[in-house]
Design an enzyme around this catalytic site. Structure first.
Site, PDB file in Angstrom:
ATOM      1  N   HIS A  15       0.837  -1.198  -0.148  1.00 41.52           N
ATOM      2  CA  HIS A  15       0.210  -0.111   0.014  1.00 41.52           C
ATOM      3  C   HIS A  15       0.880   1.150  -0.057  1.00 41.52           C
ATOM      4  O   HIS A  15       2.039   1.131   0.255  1.00 41.52           O
ATOM      5  CB  HIS A  15      -1.018   0.006   1.228  1.00 41.52           C
ATOM      6  N   CYS A  34       4.875   4.847   5.374  1.00 39.18           N
ATOM      7  CA  CYS A  34       3.884   4.399   4.765  1.00 39.18           C
ATOM      8  C   CYS A  34       3.718   5.092   3.488  1.00 39.18           C
ATOM      9  O   CYS A  34       2.460   5.020   2.699  1.00 39.18           O
ATOM     10  CB  CYS A  34       2.892   4.016   5.602  1.00 39.18           C
ATOM     11  N   HIS A  40       5.021  -0.269  -0.466  1.00 42.28           N
ATOM     12  CA  HIS A  40       5.681  -0.921   0.236  1.00 42.28           C
ATOM     13  C   HIS A  40       4.630  -2.011   0.834  1.00 42.28           C
ATOM     14  O   HIS A  40       3.552  -2.187   0.872  1.00 42.28           O
ATOM     15  CB  HIS A  40       6.446  -0.308   1.442  1.00 42.28           C
ATOM     16  N   HIS A  42       3.140  -5.249   3.895  1.00 44.91           N
ATOM     17  CA  HIS A  42       2.858  -5.506   5.271  1.00 44.91           C
ATOM     18  C   HIS A  42       2.373  -6.898   5.326  1.00 44.91           C
ATOM     19  O   HIS A  42       1.975  -7.344   4.564  1.00 44.91           O
ATOM     20  CB  HIS A  42       1.952  -4.600   6.071  1.00 44.91           C
ATOM     21  N   ASP A  80      -5.193 -10.310  -0.513  1.00 44.77           N
ATOM     22  CA  ASP A  80      -3.884 -11.000  -0.348  1.00 44.77           C
ATOM     23  C   ASP A  80      -3.015 -10.893  -1.640  1.00 44.77           C
ATOM     24  O   ASP A  80      -3.318 -11.174  -2.684  1.00 44.77           O
ATOM     25  CB  ASP A  80      -4.118 -12.281  -0.137  1.00 44.77           C
ATOM     26  N   GLU A 125      -1.220  -4.684  11.709  1.00 42.49           N
ATOM     27  CA  GLU A 125      -0.079  -4.052  10.499  1.00 42.49           C
ATOM     28  C   GLU A 125       1.174  -4.441  10.859  1.00 42.49           C
ATOM     29  O   GLU A 125       1.914  -4.887  10.063  1.00 42.49           O
ATOM     30  CB  GLU A 125      -0.445  -2.626  10.252  1.00 42.49           C
TER      31      GLU A 125
HETATM   32 NI    NI Z   1       2.613   0.916   5.570  1.00 39.60          NI
END
Ligand code: NI
Length: 137
Positions: A15, A34, A40, A42, A80, A125
């Site tokens: 995201h 972020c 990137h 998670h 996913d 997260e």
């Molecule tokens: Ni992030």
């Protein structure tokens, strides 16, 4: 006598947190890493909690296999191994924070859980950042 059952699932997604209505400087300060322009990932940990009475016939509050299947069918298969900003309808116009992901997952799963059951979503997260929806206060 109410009992809670909790199903834990893992998913990975990329995201970028960025609000188009704010300047790049404000976005960078607000979202820090972020906000990284090239996205990137998670490793999310999702916990779905269903609260209700134990069914006398089955001994279950809810069949966990059915719960697992509907978590994936209705929600996680959309996210996913996806880029949440680019690959999903849900986050095309919604900033994919953990808070918003938790609410989206709740809204996708809720219609498929028996109305007599309560539903709670917990999304991790990172090891240190966890959100819950709805608030069980
Ligand atoms: Ni992030």
């Amino acid at each position: 006598m109410k009992v809670a059952v909790i199903r834990k699932e893992h998913f990975n997604a990329a995201h970028r947190l960025h609000n188009q209505n704010l300047s790049d400087e404000v976005n960078a300060k607000l979202y820090d890493k972020c906000n990284s322009p090239n996205y990137h990932g998670h490793n999310y940990v999702l916990e779905v909690k269903v609260v209700g009475e134990i069914n006398i016939e089955t001994g279950y509050v809810m069949d966990m296999k059915l719960l697992k299947d509907l978590i994936w069918d209705k929600a996680l298969n959309k996210f996913d191994h996806k880029n949440l900003n680019l690959d999903t309808e849900e986050f095309r116009n919604l900033i994919p924070t953990a808070e918003n992901i938790a609410v989206v997952v709740y809204n996708l799963v809720r219609p498929h859980i028996d109305a007599k059951h309560e539903l709670f979503i917990r999304l991790q997260e990172t090891d240190k950042n966890i959100v819950e929806y709805p608030v069980n206060a």
